[in-house]
Motif scaffolding. Structure first.
Motif, PDB file in Angstrom:
ATOM      1  N   VAL A  41      29.924  69.294 -36.679  1.00 10.57           N
ATOM      2  CA  VAL A  41      30.471  69.164 -38.021  1.00 10.57           C
ATOM      3  C   VAL A  41      31.521  70.261 -38.173  1.00 10.57           C
ATOM      4  CG1 VAL A  41      29.982  69.272 -40.493  1.00 10.57           C
ATOM      5  CG2 VAL A  41      28.292  68.289 -38.919  1.00 10.57           C
ATOM      6  N   VAL A  42      32.727  69.854 -38.532  1.00 13.33           N
ATOM      7  CA  VAL A  42      33.818  70.802 -38.757  1.00 13.33           C
ATOM      8  C   VAL A  42      34.236  70.667 -40.219  1.00 13.33           C
ATOM      9  CG1 VAL A  42      36.151  71.497 -38.095  1.00 13.33           C
ATOM     10  CG2 VAL A  42      34.591  70.555 -36.366  1.00 13.33           C
ATOM     11  N   PHE A  43      34.288  71.795 -40.924  1.00  9.37           N
ATOM     12  CA  PHE A  43      34.708  71.729 -42.318  1.00  9.37           C
ATOM     13  C   PHE A  43      35.884  72.671 -42.520  1.00  9.37           C
ATOM     14  CE2 PHE A  43      31.139  74.548 -41.844  1.00  9.37           C
ATOM     15  CZ  PHE A  43      31.460  75.681 -42.572  1.00  9.37           C
ATOM     16  N   ILE A  44      36.928  72.121 -43.109  1.00  8.87           N
ATOM     17  CA  ILE A  44      38.185  72.831 -43.315  1.00  8.87           C
ATOM     18  C   ILE A  44      38.283  73.214 -44.786  1.00  8.87           C
ATOM     19  CG2 ILE A  44      40.701  72.613 -43.274  1.00  8.87           C
ATOM     20  CD1 ILE A  44      40.319  70.597 -40.956  1.00  8.87           C
ATOM     21  N   THR A  45      38.545  74.494 -45.047  1.00  6.37           N
ATOM     22  CA  THR A  45      38.693  74.947 -46.428  1.00  6.37           C
ATOM     23  C   THR A  45      40.148  75.252 -46.791  1.00  6.37           C
ATOM     24  OG1 THR A  45      38.216  77.237 -45.798  1.00  6.37           O
ATOM     25  CG2 THR A  45      36.344  75.873 -46.503  1.00  6.37           C
ATOM     26  N   ALA A  46      41.017  75.387 -45.783  1.00  3.47           N
ATOM     27  CA  ALA A  46      42.454  75.587 -46.029  1.00  3.47           C
ATOM     28  C   ALA A  46      43.212  75.115 -44.797  1.00  3.47           C
ATOM     29  CB  ALA A  46      42.762  77.060 -46.304  1.00  3.47           C
ATOM     30  N   ILE A  47      44.369  74.465 -45.021  1.00  6.60           N
ATOM     31  CA  ILE A  47      45.191  73.978 -43.919  1.00  6.60           C
ATOM     32  C   ILE A  47      46.653  74.004 -44.355  1.00  6.60           C
ATOM     33  CG2 ILE A  47      45.014  71.539 -44.550  1.00  6.60           C
ATOM     34  CD1 ILE A  47      44.729  70.939 -41.496  1.00  6.60           C
ATOM     35  N   ASP A  48      47.514  74.434 -43.468  1.00  4.29           N
ATOM     36  CA  ASP A  48      48.945  74.541 -43.778  1.00  4.29           C
ATOM     37  C   ASP A  48      49.680  73.277 -43.359  1.00  4.29           C
ATOM     38  OD1 ASP A  48      51.814  75.123 -43.008  1.00  4.29           O
ATOM     39  OD2 ASP A  48      51.322  76.973 -44.047  1.00  4.29           O
ATOM     40  N   ASP A  49      50.487  72.764 -44.255  1.00  7.24           N
ATOM     41  CA  ASP A  49      51.381  71.650 -43.913  1.00  7.24           C
ATOM     42  C   ASP A  49      52.770  71.896 -44.511  1.00  7.24           C
ATOM     43  OD1 ASP A  49      50.883  71.097 -46.583  1.00  7.24           O
ATOM     44  OD2 ASP A  49      50.547  68.970 -46.279  1.00  7.24           O
ATOM     45  N   THR A  50      53.147  73.181 -44.583  1.00  7.10           N
ATOM     46  CA  THR A  50      54.404  73.600 -45.210  1.00  7.10           C
ATOM     47  C   THR A  50      55.610  72.851 -44.675  1.00  7.10           C
ATOM     48  OG1 THR A  50      53.481  75.796 -45.557  1.00  7.10           O
ATOM     49  CG2 THR A  50      55.869  75.596 -45.726  1.00  7.10           C
ATOM     50  N   THR A  51      55.762  72.786 -43.378  1.00  5.67           N
ATOM     51  CA  THR A  51      56.935  72.137 -42.788  1.00  5.67           C
ATOM     52  C   THR A  51      56.615  70.736 -42.286  1.00  5.67           C
ATOM     53  OG1 THR A  51      56.476  73.185 -40.668  1.00  5.67           O
ATOM     54  CG2 THR A  51      58.022  74.315 -42.136  1.00  5.67           C
ATOM     55  N   ASP A  52      55.382  70.304 -42.462  1.00  2.86           N
ATOM     56  CA  ASP A  52      54.909  68.980 -42.076  1.00  2.86           C
ATOM     57  C   ASP A  52      55.045  68.692 -40.584  1.00  2.86           C
ATOM     58  OD1 ASP A  52      53.552  66.700 -42.872  1.00  2.86           O
ATOM     59  OD2 ASP A  52      55.394  65.516 -42.933  1.00  2.86           O
ATOM     60  N   ASP A  53      55.195  69.747 -39.764  1.00  2.66           N
ATOM     61  CA  ASP A  53      55.197  69.534 -38.309  1.00  2.66           C
ATOM     62  C   ASP A  53      54.009  70.231 -37.649  1.00  2.66           C
ATOM     63  OD1 ASP A  53      55.916  72.229 -38.391  1.00  2.66           O
ATOM     64  OD2 ASP A  53      57.549  72.015 -36.953  1.00  2.66           O
ATOM     65  N   GLU A  54      53.096  70.769 -38.471  1.00  2.00           N
ATOM     66  CA  GLU A  54      51.925  71.458 -37.929  1.00  2.00           C
ATOM     67  C   GLU A  54      50.958  70.438 -37.331  1.00  2.00           C
ATOM     68  OE1 GLU A  54      53.914  73.851 -40.871  1.00  2.00           O
ATOM     69  OE2 GLU A  54      52.989  71.902 -41.103  1.00  2.00           O
ATOM     70  N   SER A  55      50.280  70.846 -36.260  1.00  2.00           N
ATOM     71  CA  SER A  55      49.289  69.967 -35.634  1.00  2.00           C
ATOM     72  C   SER A  55      47.997  70.739 -35.408  1.00  2.00           C
ATOM     73  CB  SER A  55      49.823  69.405 -34.317  1.00  2.00           C
ATOM     74  OG  SER A  55      50.070  70.435 -33.397  1.00  2.00           O
ATOM     75  N   TYR A  56      46.885  70.011 -35.522  1.00  2.00           N
ATOM     76  CA  TYR A  56      45.563  70.610 -35.426  1.00  2.00           C
ATOM     77  C   TYR A  56      44.663  69.702 -34.588  1.00  2.00           C
ATOM     78  CZ  TYR A  56      47.505  73.189 -39.313  1.00  2.00           C
ATOM     79  OH  TYR A  56      48.329  73.959 -40.105  1.00  2.00           O
ATOM     80  N   VAL A  57      44.210  70.209 -33.441  1.00  2.00           N
ATOM     81  CA  VAL A  57      43.318  69.455 -32.562  1.00  2.00           C
ATOM     82  C   VAL A  57      42.065  70.301 -32.341  1.00  2.00           C
ATOM     83  CG1 VAL A  57      43.037  68.374 -30.312  1.00  2.00           C
ATOM     84  CG2 VAL A  57      45.289  68.347 -31.434  1.00  2.00           C
ATOM     85  N   PHE A  58      40.911  69.716 -32.623  1.00  2.00           N
ATOM     86  CA  PHE A  58      39.635  70.404 -32.449  1.00  2.00           C
ATOM     87  C   PHE A  58      38.921  69.806 -31.251  1.00  2.00           C
ATOM     88  CE2 PHE A  58      40.952  70.887 -36.773  1.00  2.00           C
ATOM     89  CZ  PHE A  58      40.653  72.200 -37.063  1.00  2.00           C
ATOM     90  N   THR A  59      38.465  70.681 -30.351  1.00  2.00           N
ATOM     91  CA  THR A  59      37.827  70.246 -29.120  1.00  2.00           C
ATOM     92  C   THR A  59      36.457  70.903 -29.000  1.00  2.00           C
ATOM     93  OG1 THR A  59      40.010  70.158 -28.096  1.00  2.00           O
ATOM     94  CG2 THR A  59      38.131  70.082 -26.621  1.00  2.00           C
ATOM     95  N   ILE A  60      35.486  70.124 -28.579  1.00  2.00           N
ATOM     96  CA  ILE A  60      34.164  70.665 -28.270  1.00  2.00           C
ATOM     97  C   ILE A  60      34.095  70.745 -26.754  1.00  2.00           C
ATOM     98  CG2 ILE A  60      31.675  70.384 -28.507  1.00  2.00           C
ATOM     99  CD1 ILE A  60      33.237  70.814 -31.165  1.00  2.00           C
ATOM    100  N   GLU A  61      33.802  71.936 -26.246  1.00  2.00           N
ATOM    101  CA  GLU A  61      33.814  72.198 -24.807  1.00  2.00           C
ATOM    102  C   GLU A  61      32.479  72.792 -24.369  1.00  2.00           C
ATOM    103  OE1 GLU A  61      38.556  73.268 -24.428  1.00  2.00           O
ATOM    104  OE2 GLU A  61      37.123  74.913 -24.613  1.00  2.00           O
ATOM    105  N   ALA A  62      32.203  72.685 -23.076  1.00  2.00           N
ATOM    106  CA  ALA A  62      30.971  73.233 -22.504  1.00  2.00           C
ATOM    107  C   ALA A  62      31.295  74.021 -21.247  1.00  2.00           C
ATOM    108  CB  ALA A  62      30.003  72.111 -22.171  1.00  2.00           C
ATOM    109  N   ASP A  63      30.413  74.958 -20.903  1.00  2.00           N
ATOM    110  CA  ASP A  63      30.562  75.754 -19.693  1.00  2.00           C
ATOM    111  C   ASP A  63      29.217  76.352 -19.311  1.00  2.00           C
ATOM    112  OD1 ASP A  63      31.685  77.054 -17.517  1.00  2.00           O
ATOM    113  OD2 ASP A  63      33.045  78.285 -18.669  1.00  2.00           O
TER     114      ASP A  63
END
Length: 141
Positions: A41-63
């Motif tokens: 579960v990922v919860f976002i409380t603030a995110i920037d889109d000022t220039t509308d070219d921002e990108s956000y990718v969330f990855t779950i990884e293991a090791d």
């Protein structure tokens, strides 16, 4: 609908503040192969889109170690920079699927890959049993 929260399964504390560049958290001990269906579960409380070219990718990884130097990607989710916050989403995970991807990993982490002119996201993440729903937090029962 309630959801199970266990502090030991926290992948990122929202109180850590904003990420403004790609960042991966330290892994937590979690046997990814012995659990049936679960989710991050990922919860976002603030995110920037000022220039509308921002990108956000969330990855779950293991090791095999908390430092996660040779990560195995379990799942990825891209989030539109224009979501209404607070916003929550779930990344489905599967023990049987993880078992086909890896045989030794015992640590899981979340990684946020940010791009664009002024990316910034404040978020928290944790693992829980599968079965919740996503959307704006205000929409939840």
């Amino acid at each position: 609908m309630g959801q199970l929260y266990d502090n030991a399964l926290e992948l990122r504390d929202v109180a850590d503040g904003a990420e403004t560049a790609t960042a991966a958290e330290t892994g937590i001990a979690f046997d990814i192969r012995s659990i049936g269906q679960y989710e991050a579960v990922v919860f976002i409380t603030a995110i920037d889109d000022t220039t509308d070219d921002e990108s956000y990718v969330f990855t779950i990884e293991a090791d095999t170690a908390a430092a996660v130097t040779a990560a195995v990607v379990l799942a990825t989710r891209t989030v539109d920079n224009g979501v209404t916050v607070p916003y929550e989403f779930r990344i489905p995970l599967s023990g049987p699927l993880a078992e086909t991807l890896t045989t030794t990993e015992g640590y899981v982490r979340v990684k946020a890959t940010l791009g664009g002119t002024t990316p910034s996201v404040t978020y928290g993440a944790y693992l829980t049993a599968a079965g919740g729903r996503e959307g704006t937090i205000a929409d939840r029962d």
